[in-house]
Scaffold this motif. Sequence first.
Motif, PDB file in Angstrom:
ATOM      1  N   ARG A 244       0.819  -1.215   0.000  1.00  0.00           N
ATOM      2  CA  ARG A 244       0.000   0.000   0.000  1.00  0.00           C
ATOM      3  C   ARG A 244       0.857   1.271   0.000  1.00  0.00           C
ATOM      4  N   TYR A 245       1.924   1.269   0.802  1.00  0.00           N
ATOM      5  CA  TYR A 245       2.628   2.518   1.044  1.00  0.00           C
ATOM      6  C   TYR A 245       4.007   2.621   0.396  1.00  0.00           C
ATOM      7  N   VAL A 249       5.611   0.779  -7.974  1.00  0.00           N
ATOM      8  CA  VAL A 249       4.770   0.470  -9.131  1.00  0.00           C
ATOM      9  C   VAL A 249       3.298   0.636  -8.765  1.00  0.00           C
ATOM     10  N   LEU A 250       2.913   0.035  -7.622  1.00  0.00           N
ATOM     11  CA  LEU A 250       1.517   0.160  -7.197  1.00  0.00           C
ATOM     12  C   LEU A 250       1.173   1.612  -6.877  1.00  0.00           C
ATOM     13  N   TRP A 251       2.143   2.329  -6.297  1.00  0.00           N
ATOM     14  CA  TRP A 251       1.900   3.740  -5.985  1.00  0.00           C
ATOM     15  C   TRP A 251       1.626   4.521  -7.259  1.00  0.00           C
ATOM     16  N   PHE A 252       2.435   4.224  -8.325  1.00  0.00           N
ATOM     17  CA  PHE A 252       2.271   4.928  -9.597  1.00  0.00           C
ATOM     18  C   PHE A 252       0.911   4.603 -10.225  1.00  0.00           C
ATOM     19  N   GLY A 258      -5.967   8.031  -9.727  1.00  0.00           N
ATOM     20  CA  GLY A 258      -6.470   9.060  -8.827  1.00  0.00           C
ATOM     21  C   GLY A 258      -6.784   8.561  -7.435  1.00  0.00           C
ATOM     22  N   LYS A 259      -6.142   7.453  -7.015  1.00  0.00           N
ATOM     23  CA  LYS A 259      -6.413   6.891  -5.697  1.00  0.00           C
ATOM     24  C   LYS A 259      -5.262   7.094  -4.729  1.00  0.00           C
TER      25      LYS A 259
END
Length: 260
Positions: A244-245, A249-252, A258-259
């Motif tokens: 999550r933090y 890659v997931l952050w991008f 927009g999440k």
Amino acid sequence: MTPESELTTSESTQPIATFLVFRGSAEEPQGFQEFKVPVEEGMVVLDAVHYIQQHFAPDLAVRWNCKAAKCGSCSAEVNGKPSLMCKTRMDALPLDEPVRVSPLKAFPLTRDLVTDVSWNYEQNKRITPFTPKDENTDAWNVRQEDVDRVQEFRRCIECFLCQDVCHVVRDHDQKDAFVGPRFLVRLASLEMHPMDAADRIPFIKEEAGSGLCNITKCCTEVCPEHIHITDNAIIPLKERVVDRYYDPVLWFLRKLRGKA
């Protein structure tokens, strides 16, 4: 205390174990008191404590209930190891040296072998309870592997031995920053439930203090229900926090959607 004169004929032929039992409270002098107890076949430490209550110290405070390792009430430290007294067999202990029985170190002493474990129940209240995705749905189809995973966590009897052995709670007393392994297990049981909709990841990171656990597995070693606390509960929660933090890659991708 020397009980030999009070032993019955049959007891006098039995092996004798020396017990050092913690006595005292926050308001009274504290220390270990010696008792000698005849050992019978199949005897557990809780039997010996009851013998001591019956013959020498009727005012000895001890919490117990089921005597079947299912209620978690008789938690204490036997020779320094967090243990259920009703599950600790005398024939598993070295009787050539005294058996030391003391209260759980991680929690405030009430009296003798009883401690105040109410802090644990306060942590439980902070956790968002099970929140079904759709209360009106009849489609509660769950994979067997998901059932098995949650059932493992539900074996917990809340003996709090894992809390007692945890160095973050026990040695560093960081109860204000870490909920302890017991409640990371509860969080895992909710987070991994396929029908649950609540998001507890921010709580796990910021308030439950998952980052304080350094995976020593001492909690797993003392669990009387053999729950794989570290491998099946704490590490997966840590992985979810990292995803999550801290996963770039997931952050991008979340940023694109927009999440983030």
